[in-house]
Design a protein around this motif. Structure first.
Motif, PDB file in Angstrom:
ATOM      1  N   LEU A  88       0.931  -1.141   0.115  1.00 39.61           N
ATOM      2  CA  LEU A  88       0.057   0.110   0.071  1.00 39.61           C
ATOM      3  C   LEU A  88       0.710   1.406  -0.135  1.00 39.61           C
ATOM      4  O   LEU A  88       1.478   1.542   0.961  1.00 39.61           O
ATOM      5  N   PRO A  89       1.082   1.906  -1.171  1.00 36.64           N
ATOM      6  CA  PRO A  89       1.961   2.985  -1.288  1.00 36.64           C
ATOM      7  C   PRO A  89       1.330   4.262  -0.444  1.00 36.64           C
ATOM      8  O   PRO A  89       0.098   4.480  -0.012  1.00 36.64           O
ATOM      9  N   ALA A  90       2.061   4.886   0.106  1.00 35.57           N
ATOM     10  CA  ALA A  90       1.911   6.317   0.882  1.00 35.57           C
ATOM     11  C   ALA A  90       1.015   7.322  -0.008  1.00 35.57           C
ATOM     12  O   ALA A  90       0.112   7.941   0.592  1.00 35.57           O
ATOM     13  N   ALA A  91       1.240   7.266  -1.467  1.00 35.66           N
ATOM     14  CA  ALA A  91       0.800   8.245  -2.264  1.00 35.66           C
ATOM     15  C   ALA A  91       0.460   7.500  -3.568  1.00 35.66           C
ATOM     16  O   ALA A  91       1.216   6.659  -4.002  1.00 35.66           O
ATOM     17  N   VAL A  92      -0.694   7.589  -4.220  1.00 39.12           N
ATOM     18  CA  VAL A  92      -1.043   7.034  -5.442  1.00 39.12           C
ATOM     19  C   VAL A  92      -1.022   8.203  -6.551  1.00 39.12           C
ATOM     20  O   VAL A  92      -2.109   9.073  -6.251  1.00 39.12           O
ATOM     21  N   VAL A  93      -0.346   8.045  -7.639  1.00 40.31           N
ATOM     22  CA  VAL A  93      -0.671   9.156  -8.580  1.00 40.31           C
ATOM     23  C   VAL A  93      -0.990   8.145  -9.826  1.00 40.31           C
ATOM     24  O   VAL A  93      -0.196   7.505 -10.530  1.00 40.31           O
ATOM     25  N   SER A  94      -2.098   8.456 -10.272  1.00 43.71           N
ATOM     26  CA  SER A  94      -2.817   7.326 -11.195  1.00 43.71           C
ATOM     27  C   SER A  94      -2.675   8.079 -12.781  1.00 43.71           C
ATOM     28  O   SER A  94      -2.873   7.258 -13.651  1.00 43.71           O
ATOM     29  N   THR A  95      -2.311   9.185 -12.827  1.00 48.09           N
ATOM     30  CA  THR A  95      -2.584   9.950 -14.218  1.00 48.09           C
ATOM     31  C   THR A  95      -1.596  11.163 -14.266  1.00 48.09           C
ATOM     32  O   THR A  95      -1.371  11.704 -13.017  1.00 48.09           O
ATOM     33  N   SER A  96      -1.152  11.738 -15.371  1.00 49.63           N
ATOM     34  CA  SER A  96      -0.318  12.732 -15.415  1.00 49.63           C
ATOM     35  C   SER A  96      -1.208  14.027 -15.867  1.00 49.63           C
ATOM     36  O   SER A  96      -0.737  14.994 -15.999  1.00 49.63           O
ATOM     37  N   ASP A  97      -2.587  13.744 -15.894  1.00 48.33           N
ATOM     38  CA  ASP A  97      -3.261  14.792 -16.019  1.00 48.33           C
ATOM     39  C   ASP A  97      -3.898  15.471 -14.855  1.00 48.33           C
ATOM     40  O   ASP A  97      -4.606  15.078 -14.295  1.00 48.33           O
ATOM     41  N   GLY A  98      -3.420  16.779 -14.573  1.00 48.80           N
ATOM     42  CA  GLY A  98      -3.469  17.669 -13.612  1.00 48.80           C
ATOM     43  C   GLY A  98      -4.698  17.876 -13.137  1.00 48.80           C
ATOM     44  O   GLY A  98      -5.499  17.548 -12.093  1.00 48.80           O
ATOM     45  N   ASP A  99      -5.471  18.155 -14.156  1.00 54.24           N
ATOM     46  CA  ASP A  99      -7.119  18.219 -14.123  1.00 54.24           C
ATOM     47  C   ASP A  99      -7.756  17.115 -13.596  1.00 54.24           C
ATOM     48  O   ASP A  99      -8.676  17.264 -12.466  1.00 54.24           O
ATOM     49  N   ARG A 100      -7.488  16.210 -14.034  1.00 54.76           N
ATOM     50  CA  ARG A 100      -8.295  14.628 -13.559  1.00 54.76           C
ATOM     51  C   ARG A 100      -8.017  14.440 -12.256  1.00 54.76           C
ATOM     52  O   ARG A 100      -8.600  14.094 -11.425  1.00 54.76           O
TER      53      ARG A 100
END
Length: 122
Positions: A88-100
């Protein structure tokens, strides 16, 4: 999840729940509306997944059993065990789309309600 509809008399052309709401739409507008609604569902599913991960992590960190976590969250024990077994990561970044990312972040904040994040009480 189904929505129950009730037939009501009168002009409901400005009511988005009324099936005649978009009668004057063009094919392009109709297709774009469906794509936006599909995107909203995908974003909501992503937010739900992340909220579940956060909840599993929080309850696990409180030394709750897999069975307790599953009962509290209304998910299967295997779901909880699978998420705990994986990293379980401390943070999840699922997209490079900042608006999304912002849309998903707002949904997560909304799900947790006011008062989060809060300082450790212990």
């Amino acid at each position: 999840m189904a929505i129950a509809f009730k037939a009501v008399r009168g002009d409901h052309s400005s009511n988005p729940f009324w099936t005649d709401y978009a009668q004057t739409t063009t094919p392009e507008e109709a297709a774009a509306a469906v794509r936006r609604a599909e995107e909203a569902v995908v974003n909501a599913q992503e937010a739900l997944y992340l909220v579940k991960l956060q909840a599993i992590r929080a309850l696990s960190d409180q030394h709750r059993s897999v069975r307790d976590v599953a009962a509290i969250l209304g998910v299967g024990k295997s779901t909880v065990a699978r998420e705990l077994k994986g990293h379980l990561p401390a943070a999840v970044v699922s997209t490079s789309d900042g608006d999304r990312n912002e849309i998903i972040a707002r949904a997560i904040v909304s799900a947790w309600g006011s008062g989060f994040p809060r300082a450790d009480a212990g």
